[in-house]
Enzyme design. Structure first.
Site, mmCIF file in Angstrom:
data_model
loop_
_atom_site.group_PDB
_atom_site.id
_atom_site.type_symbol
_atom_site.label_atom_id
_atom_site.label_comp_id
_atom_site.label_asym_id
_atom_site.label_seq_id
_atom_site.Cartn_x
_atom_site.Cartn_y
_atom_site.Cartn_z
ATOM 1 N N MET A 43 0.918 -1.148 0.051
ATOM 2 C CA MET A 43 -0.033 -0.006 -0.010
ATOM 3 C C MET A 43 1.046 1.223 -0.085
ATOM 4 S SD MET A 43 -3.274 -0.888 2.035
ATOM 5 C CE MET A 43 -2.894 -0.840 3.667
ATOM 6 N N HIS A 50 8.764 1.100 3.607
ATOM 7 C CA HIS A 50 9.879 0.954 4.732
ATOM 8 C C HIS A 50 10.610 -0.137 4.605
ATOM 9 C CE1 HIS A 50 7.052 -1.877 6.328
ATOM 10 N NE2 HIS A 50 6.174 -1.095 6.392
ATOM 11 N N HIS A 95 8.884 -3.681 3.608
ATOM 12 C CA HIS A 95 8.563 -3.622 2.413
ATOM 13 C C HIS A 95 10.020 -4.205 1.292
ATOM 14 C CE1 HIS A 95 5.195 -0.796 3.317
ATOM 15 N NE2 HIS A 95 4.671 -1.952 2.919
ATOM 16 N N LYS A 136 4.339 -10.297 9.619
ATOM 17 C CA LYS A 136 3.879 -9.113 10.290
ATOM 18 C C LYS A 136 2.258 -9.455 10.140
ATOM 19 C CE LYS A 136 3.259 -4.595 11.576
ATOM 20 N NZ LYS A 136 2.079 -4.107 10.276
ATOM 21 N N GLN A 191 -3.365 -12.183 7.440
ATOM 22 C CA GLN A 191 -3.710 -11.671 5.745
ATOM 23 C C GLN A 191 -3.050 -12.803 5.055
ATOM 24 O OE1 GLN A 191 -3.111 -7.595 4.350
ATOM 25 N NE2 GLN A 191 -1.268 -8.484 3.783
ATOM 26 N N SER A 246 6.082 -0.371 10.005
ATOM 27 C CA SER A 246 4.879 -0.257 9.592
ATOM 28 C C SER A 246 4.611 1.051 8.994
ATOM 29 C CB SER A 246 3.940 -0.424 10.738
ATOM 30 O OG SER A 246 2.533 -0.037 10.269
HETATM 31 P P1 AMP Z 1 1.343 -3.144 3.580
HETATM 32 O O1 AMP Z 1 1.856 -2.123 2.428
HETATM 33 O O2 AMP Z 1 1.131 -2.678 4.891
HETATM 34 O O3 AMP Z 1 0.040 -3.630 2.780
HETATM 35 O O4 AMP Z 1 2.125 -4.395 3.329
HETATM 36 C C1 AMP Z 1 2.888 -5.146 2.279
HETATM 37 C C2 AMP Z 1 3.367 -6.236 2.382
HETATM 38 O O5 AMP Z 1 4.534 -5.909 3.256
HETATM 39 C C3 AMP Z 1 2.512 -7.213 3.344
HETATM 40 O O6 AMP Z 1 2.712 -8.593 2.822
HETATM 41 C C4 AMP Z 1 3.071 -7.055 4.771
HETATM 42 O O7 AMP Z 1 2.675 -8.205 5.567
HETATM 43 C C5 AMP Z 1 4.623 -6.985 4.555
HETATM 44 N N1 AMP Z 1 5.276 -6.001 5.554
HETATM 45 C C6 AMP Z 1 4.746 -5.063 6.294
HETATM 46 N N2 AMP Z 1 5.313 -4.476 7.308
HETATM 47 C C7 AMP Z 1 6.168 -5.428 7.183
HETATM 48 C C8 AMP Z 1 7.415 -5.813 8.377
HETATM 49 N N3 AMP Z 1 7.860 -4.974 9.348
HETATM 50 N N4 AMP Z 1 8.264 -6.849 7.794
HETATM 51 C C9 AMP Z 1 8.167 -7.245 6.923
HETATM 52 N N5 AMP Z 1 7.057 -7.310 6.139
HETATM 53 C C10 AMP Z 1 6.085 -6.475 6.363
#
Ligand code: AMP
Length: 266
Positions: A26, A30, A33, A145, A149, A181
């Site tokens: 999304m 960080h 990602h 994390k 999901q 995050s």
């Molecule tokens: P998001 O942008 O939050 O939807 O996350 C995109 C992907 O990155 C998802 O598969 C999350 O599980 C993964 N993700 C988010 N935060 C972390 C983290 N701290 N460590 C590893 N993967 C992460």
């Protein structure tokens, strides 16, 4: 790096790619990602990253509008990482077609985050189902994390007999222990200190086989947390509550620092 907003143009570009690794995000990128993207580059073939703040998975309008977005910064990160394809779909168009597969929602979707965020996992699967159909990747990389999901996407893929392999990726943490995050960008110094205390406390608890949820909640509240959505120990085999902390179980937490909701697992 090729950037696509239009699904047909993207599909034309990736048509002959035999080995495609997909990292959905999304944005607000960080180190979590970045580790997924670096891992995706270890596989043969090309990689593709999507950036889309999915309105359907936000159960709260304010949370959706406050979600940190910084497309230019994200694109410069992706360029440095030498990502092959970036997909930034249009909000209206991505939901305008009828996908071939219906979403499959495993019962685990009703627990933990599912019981506090109505429609959240339906929203997640809605968009992931669309991405899988458009991109048809060989693998999708997902972070532990967001354990629930990850599990629900895996179940959907298995039930709908989609060929994509799910690659689990470890949680990347800040120096202070908090899971990286996008929402961490919204925290002030005091809130970040509380988040760090929770990490150190739950990491310590993780090593103890016996625990009391009420005691744990009380301690976390004393750190300065006003609201805990849930703090539970779940068996990784049955996805039911368990009284034992061991290698087959995990501690799951969702809590608020101010109005920022954070999740983690240990
Ligand atoms: P998001 O942008 O939050 O939807 O996350 C995109 C992907 O990155 C998802 O598969 C999350 O599980 C993964 N993700 C988010 N935060 C972390 C983290 N701290 N460590 C590893 N993967 C992460």
């Amino acid at each position: 790096m090729k950037i696509f907003k239009n699904k047909h143009k993207l599909q034309k570009a990736i048509l002959n790619q035999k080995n495609l690794s997909f990292v959905p995000t999304m944005g607000g990128l960080h180190n979590g990602h970045i580790s997924l993207i670096k891992k995706s580059k270890k596989f043969k073939g090309k990689n593709i990253v999507s950036i889309f703040v999915n309105p359907k998975q936000f159960n709260n309008k304010k949370d959706y509008s406050n979600y940190p977005r910084n497309l230019n910064k994200d694109l410069s990160i992706l360029k440095k990482l030498k990502v092959d394809y970036v997909f930034i779909p249009n909000k209206r168009k991505i939901f305008s077609f009828k996908p071939k597969n219906n979403i499959y929602l495993d019962n685990f979707s009703k627990k933990l985050c599912g019981s506090f965020r109505k429609g959240h996992f339906e929203g997640v699967l809605n968009i992931v189902n669309r991405f899988l159909e458009i991109i048809n990747p060989d693998r999708i990389l997902l972070g532990v994390k967001d354990y629930q999901q990850l599990h629900l996407i895996k179940q959907h893929i298995a039930k709908r007999k989609i060929k994509t392999i799910v690659v689990k990726c470890n949680t990347i943490r800040e120096k202070n222990g908090m899971a990286c995050s996008t929402r961490n960008k919204l925290l002030n110094k005091k809130q970040t200190e509380i988040g760090s205390k929770i990490y150190h406390y739950l990491k310590k608890i993780r090593k103890k086989p016996v625990y009391s949820i009420n005691k744990m909640k009380e301690i976390i509240k004393n750190f300065g947390v006003k609201k805990i959505d849930y703090l539970e120990v779940f068996s990784l085999k049955t996805h039911k509550k368990t009284s034992l902390i061991n290698k087959n179980s995990k501690i799951f937490i969702a809590y608020y620092l101010g109005n920022i909701r954070l999740i983690d697992n240990f």
